[in-house]
Design a protein around this motif. Structure first.
Motif, PDB file in Angstrom:
ATOM      1  N   LEU A 164       0.861  -1.176   0.000  1.00 21.19           N
ATOM      2  CA  LEU A 164       0.000   0.000   0.000  1.00 21.19           C
ATOM      3  C   LEU A 164       0.899   1.228   0.000  1.00 21.19           C
ATOM      4  CD1 LEU A 164      -3.323   0.686   1.700  1.00 21.19           C
ATOM      5  CD2 LEU A 164      -1.460   2.311   2.110  1.00 21.19           C
ATOM      6  N   MET A 165       0.820   2.016  -1.059  1.00 13.20           N
ATOM      7  CA  MET A 165       1.766   3.117  -1.253  1.00 13.20           C
ATOM      8  C   MET A 165       1.465   4.320  -0.372  1.00 13.20           C
ATOM      9  SD  MET A 165       2.215   2.829  -5.389  1.00 13.20           S
ATOM     10  CE  MET A 165       3.351   4.193  -5.473  1.00 13.20           C
ATOM     11  N   GLY A 166       0.193   4.520   0.000  1.00  7.21           N
ATOM     12  CA  GLY A 166      -0.171   5.690   0.782  1.00  7.21           C
ATOM     13  C   GLY A 166      -0.222   6.941  -0.073  1.00  7.21           C
ATOM     14  N   ASP A 167      -0.322   8.085   0.575  1.00 10.32           N
ATOM     15  CA  ASP A 167      -0.390   9.368  -0.130  1.00 10.32           C
ATOM     16  C   ASP A 167       1.013   9.789  -0.539  1.00 10.32           C
ATOM     17  OD1 ASP A 167      -3.107   9.521   0.090  1.00 10.32           O
ATOM     18  OD2 ASP A 167      -3.144  11.426   1.156  1.00 10.32           O
ATOM     19  N   THR A 168       1.344   9.584  -1.781  1.00 11.65           N
ATOM     20  CA  THR A 168       2.676   9.909  -2.269  1.00 11.65           C
ATOM     21  C   THR A 168       2.614  10.222  -3.757  1.00 11.65           C
ATOM     22  OG1 THR A 168       4.991   9.140  -2.406  1.00 11.65           O
ATOM     23  CG2 THR A 168       3.269   7.501  -2.794  1.00 11.65           C
ATOM     24  N   ILE A 169       3.577  10.981  -4.219  1.00 10.87           N
ATOM     25  CA  ILE A 169       3.824  11.094  -5.642  1.00 10.87           C
ATOM     26  C   ILE A 169       4.790   9.990  -6.053  1.00 10.87           C
ATOM     27  CG2 ILE A 169       3.412  13.591  -5.634  1.00 10.87           C
ATOM     28  CD1 ILE A 169       6.598  13.800  -5.910  1.00 10.87           C
ATOM     29  N   TRP A 170       5.035   9.870  -7.330  1.00  8.37           N
ATOM     30  CA  TRP A 170       6.046   8.948  -7.853  1.00  8.37           C
ATOM     31  C   TRP A 170       7.421   9.597  -7.713  1.00  8.37           C
ATOM     32  CZ3 TRP A 170       7.064   4.159  -9.175  1.00  8.37           C
ATOM     33  CH2 TRP A 170       8.159   3.886 -10.001  1.00  8.37           C
ATOM     34  N   TYR A 171       8.338   8.925  -7.021  1.00  8.66           N
ATOM     35  CA  TYR A 171       9.714   9.413  -6.923  1.00  8.66           C
ATOM     36  C   TYR A 171      10.627   8.226  -6.675  1.00  8.66           C
ATOM     37  CZ  TYR A 171       9.673   9.330  -1.721  1.00  8.66           C
ATOM     38  OH  TYR A 171       9.628   8.949  -0.396  1.00  8.66           O
ATOM     39  N   ASP A 172      11.936   8.467  -6.568  1.00  6.17           N
ATOM     40  CA  ASP A 172      12.889   7.364  -6.615  1.00  6.17           C
ATOM     41  C   ASP A 172      12.712   6.375  -5.466  1.00  6.17           C
ATOM     42  OD1 ASP A 172      13.822   9.135  -4.709  1.00  6.17           O
ATOM     43  OD2 ASP A 172      15.851   9.267  -5.505  1.00  6.17           O
ATOM     44  N   GLU A 173      12.280   6.833  -4.288  1.00  8.53           N
ATOM     45  CA  GLU A 173      12.113   5.912  -3.168  1.00  8.53           C
ATOM     46  C   GLU A 173      10.992   4.907  -3.414  1.00  8.53           C
ATOM     47  OE1 GLU A 173      13.951   5.349  -0.601  1.00  8.53           O
ATOM     48  OE2 GLU A 173      15.372   6.952  -1.019  1.00  8.53           O
ATOM     49  N   ILE A 174       9.953   5.307  -4.124  1.00 11.15           N
ATOM     50  CA  ILE A 174       8.884   4.366  -4.473  1.00 11.15           C
ATOM     51  C   ILE A 174       9.421   3.309  -5.431  1.00 11.15           C
ATOM     52  CG2 ILE A 174       6.603   4.119  -5.498  1.00 11.15           C
ATOM     53  CD1 ILE A 174       6.638   5.633  -2.815  1.00 11.15           C
ATOM     54  N   GLU A 175      10.200   3.741  -6.392  1.00 12.25           N
ATOM     55  CA  GLU A 175      10.811   2.793  -7.320  1.00 12.25           C
ATOM     56  C   GLU A 175      11.722   1.813  -6.580  1.00 12.25           C
ATOM     57  OE1 GLU A 175      12.707   2.902 -11.807  1.00 12.25           O
ATOM     58  OE2 GLU A 175      12.740   4.713 -10.580  1.00 12.25           O
ATOM     59  N   ASN A 176      12.447   2.313  -5.565  1.00 13.14           N
ATOM     60  CA  ASN A 176      13.310   1.435  -4.764  1.00 13.14           C
ATOM     61  C   ASN A 176      12.500   0.381  -4.010  1.00 13.14           C
ATOM     62  OD1 ASN A 176      15.591   2.842  -5.564  1.00 13.14           O
ATOM     63  ND2 ASN A 176      15.651   4.141  -3.740  1.00 13.14           N
TER      64      ASN A 176
END
Length: 268
Positions: A164-176
């Motif tokens: 569950l990603m939560g409230d976030t934009i797409w950025y490098d930590e999500i890709e990690n």
């Protein structure tokens, strides 16, 4: 292997059945129109924009734990604090959110530092960025004390991994996170919610993933099933359910994407 079941309730509120247990995430229980609007590109209707799809008693039945990714009004509201069992375990991201919820009278609030074990299930904290740039962060700071947020991973032996990603934009930590954990099921808050800000940049003020960034999630995890949440329930939503379906059709990942209506449940 036990099937994963996710029910979209309203906004970011979902019920996850994982490893034979029932979890309730990010509660928005107030009646339609009871809260004031957020600064918005789409108008000034009161929030939430829609009613709950079923009774609160049904939503909370047999829940073993509540997880609150952050304490913005549309993820933890006064109605939830009023009706929820005060002894139910609640997992939060930090001391600030823990104090907010303890002040609401709850007795079993814990902070997800890195990992929490619940019998056979491991819950792992993941990062999030709840603003598209520093100007948006400063604007968010003016409106609320809460700018941090989290996501989490559910994992268990012989079970598929859920993120569950939560409230976030797409950025490098999500890709990690996607590269490290390789989740088979991903819940994406994909409503593109955005504040109205005085700028020539049409993306200024955006707080969470939109349709274009959902495609980035798919590219990073092409085999994963995507479940779209946080849709069309708060007045500053900007990306519609149809927008997500359209880009999935255009970019050939419709078979990987689930865009549920409120109240709808999907099994994986």
């Amino acid at each position: 292997m036990i099937l994963i079941k996710i029910q979209q309730i309203r906004n970011a509120t979902v019920v996850i059945e994982y490893g034979g247990k029932r979890f309730l995430i990010d509660l928005l229980f107030g009646d339609q129109g009871v809260y004031p609007p957020f600064p918005s590109l789409r108008g000034d209707e009161n929030n939430p924009l829609v009613e709950l799809p079923e009774l609160i008693e049904s939503i909370t039945k047999d829940v073993v734990m509540v997880i609150v990714t952050h304490t913005h009004l549309d993820h933890w509201d006064p109605k939830a604090a009023e009706v929820l069992d005060k002894d139910l375990p609640i997992l939060v991201q930090n001391n600030y959110d823990a104090e907010v919820i303890r002040e609401d009278g709850f007795n079993n609030v814990s902070i997800l530092e890195d990992e929490t074990q619940m019998e056979n299930i491991t819950i792992t904290k993941t990062p999030g960025m709840h603003y598209v740039d520093e100007d948006t962060k400063e604007y968010l700071d003016e409106l609320t004390d809460v700018t941090e947020t989290m996501g989490f991973i559910f994992s268990a032996d012989e079970e598929e991994t859920l993120y569950l990603m939560g409230d976030t934009i797409w950025y490098d930590e999500i890709e990690n996170v996607l590269s490290t954990y390789k989740p088979e099921v991903i819940i994406v808050n994909a409503g593109g919610n955005q504040f109205a800000m005085d700028s020539d940049d049409p993306d200024k003020g955006r707080l969470i993933i939109n349709a274009a960034e959902l495609y980035e999630v798919h590219k990073a995890a092409p085999e994963a099933k995507l479940f779209a949440s946080h849709m069309e329930a708060i007045n500053h939503w900007y990306t519609s359910r149809q927008d997500l379906k359209d880009i999935a059709e255009e970019r050939n990942f419709s078979e990987q994407l689930y865009v549920p209506e409120d109240g709808e449940a999907v099994e994986f």
